[in-house]
Design an enzyme around this catalytic site. Structure first.
Site, PDB file in Angstrom:
ATOM      1  N   ARG A 168       0.808  -0.815   0.124  1.00 44.90           N
ATOM      2  CA  ARG A 168       0.226   0.451  -0.258  1.00 44.90           C
ATOM      3  C   ARG A 168       0.598   1.233  -0.167  1.00 44.90           C
ATOM      4  O   ARG A 168       1.749   0.781   0.331  1.00 44.90           O
ATOM      5  CB  ARG A 168      -0.353  -0.133   1.156  1.00 44.90           C
ATOM      6  CG  ARG A 168      -1.995  -0.683   1.918  1.00 44.90           C
ATOM      7  CD  ARG A 168      -2.551  -0.758   2.689  1.00 44.90           C
ATOM      8  NE  ARG A 168      -3.512  -2.014   2.637  1.00 44.90           N
ATOM      9  CZ  ARG A 168      -3.196  -3.559   3.986  1.00 44.90           C
ATOM     10  NH1 ARG A 168      -1.767  -3.704   3.748  1.00 44.90           N
ATOM     11  NH2 ARG A 168      -4.086  -4.352   3.854  1.00 44.90           N
ATOM     12  N   LYS A 192      -2.540  -2.292   8.249  1.00 42.92           N
ATOM     13  CA  LYS A 192      -2.895  -2.014   9.235  1.00 42.92           C
ATOM     14  C   LYS A 192      -3.074  -1.869  10.157  1.00 42.92           C
ATOM     15  O   LYS A 192      -2.706  -3.797  10.498  1.00 42.92           O
ATOM     16  CB  LYS A 192      -4.572  -2.389   8.055  1.00 42.92           C
ATOM     17  CG  LYS A 192      -4.620  -2.355   6.996  1.00 42.92           C
ATOM     18  CD  LYS A 192      -6.373  -2.156   6.282  1.00 42.92           C
ATOM     19  CE  LYS A 192      -6.304  -1.246   4.739  1.00 42.92           C
ATOM     20  NZ  LYS A 192      -7.411  -1.079   4.614  1.00 42.92           N
ATOM     21  N   HIS A 264      -2.651   2.288  -6.388  1.00 39.95           N
ATOM     22  CA  HIS A 264      -3.130   1.208  -5.503  1.00 39.95           C
ATOM     23  C   HIS A 264      -4.077  -0.004  -7.148  1.00 39.95           C
ATOM     24  O   HIS A 264      -3.655  -0.607  -7.411  1.00 39.95           O
ATOM     25  CB  HIS A 264      -4.879   1.043  -5.280  1.00 39.95           C
ATOM     26  CG  HIS A 264      -4.865   0.770  -3.969  1.00 39.95           C
ATOM     27  ND1 HIS A 264      -4.630   1.172  -2.598  1.00 39.95           N
ATOM     28  CD2 HIS A 264      -6.346  -0.566  -3.057  1.00 39.95           C
ATOM     29  CE1 HIS A 264      -4.779   0.304  -1.787  1.00 39.95           C
ATOM     30  NE2 HIS A 264      -6.055  -0.203  -2.078  1.00 39.95           N
ATOM     31  N   ARG A 267      -1.077  -1.995  -7.063  1.00 39.09           N
ATOM     32  CA  ARG A 267      -1.051  -3.308  -5.808  1.00 39.09           C
ATOM     33  C   ARG A 267      -2.574  -4.478  -7.152  1.00 39.09           C
ATOM     34  O   ARG A 267      -1.551  -5.511  -6.773  1.00 39.09           O
ATOM     35  CB  ARG A 267      -2.075  -2.812  -4.894  1.00 39.09           C
ATOM     36  CG  ARG A 267      -2.238  -3.613  -3.771  1.00 39.09           C
ATOM     37  CD  ARG A 267      -2.804  -2.424  -2.559  1.00 39.09           C
ATOM     38  NE  ARG A 267      -3.205  -3.641  -1.290  1.00 39.09           N
ATOM     39  CZ  ARG A 267      -2.610  -4.348  -0.653  1.00 39.09           C
ATOM     40  NH1 ARG A 267      -1.192  -4.661  -0.169  1.00 39.09           N
ATOM     41  NH2 ARG A 267      -3.485  -4.892   0.516  1.00 39.09           N
ATOM     42  N   TYR A 299      -9.675 -10.565  -7.072  1.00 44.95           N
ATOM     43  CA  TYR A 299      -8.569 -10.588  -7.870  1.00 44.95           C
ATOM     44  C   TYR A 299      -8.694 -12.572  -9.035  1.00 44.95           C
ATOM     45  O   TYR A 299      -8.464 -11.932 -10.374  1.00 44.95           O
ATOM     46  CB  TYR A 299      -7.414 -10.842  -7.677  1.00 44.95           C
ATOM     47  CG  TYR A 299      -7.133  -9.725  -6.869  1.00 44.95           C
ATOM     48  CD1 TYR A 299      -6.734  -8.405  -7.266  1.00 44.95           C
ATOM     49  CD2 TYR A 299      -6.699  -9.190  -4.894  1.00 44.95           C
ATOM     50  CE1 TYR A 299      -6.212  -7.399  -7.188  1.00 44.95           C
ATOM     51  CE2 TYR A 299      -6.636  -8.175  -4.893  1.00 44.95           C
ATOM     52  CZ  TYR A 299      -6.764  -7.266  -5.397  1.00 44.95           C
ATOM     53  OH  TYR A 299      -6.492  -5.702  -4.858  1.00 44.95           O
TER      54      TYR A 299
END
Length: 320
Positions: A168, A192, A264, A267, A299
């Site tokens: 990220r 996170k 992103h 990513r 994904y």
């Protein structure tokens, strides 16, 4: 002094604003909630307090399920002269409010969790955008060509790292120099909630990082007061997320990459290309730092859509 909670039982009077402060302190100290998430919750709950005050409610025990439901409606329709929130933002706000009332019940501030049956709106299913391998290559090679372009050398290293690790943007700019292990070819990322993970990094990214650390970082660091941060801005301080985002947009313009490009995007491309190459879904989950494999499964839909596209254009009987 007590007040009825609407269910026939009584609860202590606790100012809603005080309950919000206690809940945010709980998230920070006991739950270790990420700073960005905490800031979002603080804004959401401030908006909730405004909603309650408009309804004449200041004590948490006086809040009813209807108050919470009306708040959700207001988020989506734009109450109080505010613009309506997108589904994702409204969902986050409702999650914050539900967490507040659940916390208040657990702490004995109220006798009933009035937000328990108020559910966030279902977000629309959106597939992440991924660039193809050739486009990623053009993007990465658009920066760092000039030896005296310190920002360019830095941006090339940053972009290579983002694509090589799937980090990220907050994780990338949060890196310190010691977080990169050139011997083990790995990077330590703080995700996170402060959860750390070790991810491998490819040789091109390592080469770009080494070029940056030798050719560019010393010059940038000389302008500052000394910091362990890996990526530095023009003043020698830690590079911000906003500046990193701007660097990516500049690289996209240089490479002639059309469409909305964000950190992103790299990513998403990282995850999609791994799955296209046969990587196991659980491995990709660990690399991305997802708490649940359900988040990573989106994904796989991208990959299936690509297979359908190839089939439709390549198979002789696909359109018959």
């Amino acid at each position: 002094m007590t007040a009825s909670d609407g269910s026939g039982s009584a609860a202590l009077r606790v100012p809603a604003a005080a309950a919000v402060r206690a809940y945010l302190d709980h998230l920070l100290v006991e739950r270790g909630t990420a700073e960005n998430t905490l800031a979002s919750y603080r804004r959401d709950l401030a908006r909730y307090l405004e909603h309650l005050e408009t309804a004449g409610v200041t004590d948490l025990a006086a809040v009813t399920e209807r108050h919470v439901g009306d708040f959700l409606v207001g988020l989506r329709t734009g109450a109080g002269g505010r613009a309506p929130l997108a589904t994702a933002s409204a969902t986050r706000a409702v999650v914050a409010v539900r967490g507040l009332h659940r916390f208040a019940l657990a702490e004995g501030m109220v006798a009933v969790d009035v937000a328990r049956e108020v559910h966030p709106p279902a977000p629309p299913r959106r597939l992440p955008k991924a660039l193809d391998v050739a486009t990623v290559g053009r993007l990465l090679e658009s920066r760092g060509g000039e030896a005296d372009d310190l920002a360019g050398v830095r941006d090339r290293a940053l972009l290579e790292l983002l694509y090589s690790t799937g980090a990220r943007i907050s994780e990338a700019v949060g890196l310190d120099v010691d977080d990169v292990d050139t011997t083990e070819r790995s990077v330590r990322l703080a995700g996170k909630g402060g959860k750390q993970r070790i991810v491998p990094i490819g040789r091109p990214a390592l080469a770009a990082l080494e070029a940056y650390r030798v050719r560019a970082r010393p010059g940038l660091a000389a302008r500052g007061r000394g910091t362990p941060a890996l990526f530095l801005n023009a003043r020698g301080a830690r590079l911000s997320r906003q500046s990193a985002w701007a660097s990516l947009r500049e690289a996209a313009d240089r490479a002639g990459v059309d469409g909305a490009i964000s950190p992103h995007t790299l990513r998403h491309s990282f995850a999609t290309h791994l799955l296209d190459g046969g990587a196991d879904l659980r491995v990709v989950q660990e690399l991305l730092g997802h708490a649940s494999v359900t988040t990573t499964q989106i994904y796989t839909q991208v990959t299936v859509d690509k297979l359908r596209e190839v089939f439709a254009t390549a198979h002789p009987r696909a359109r018959m």
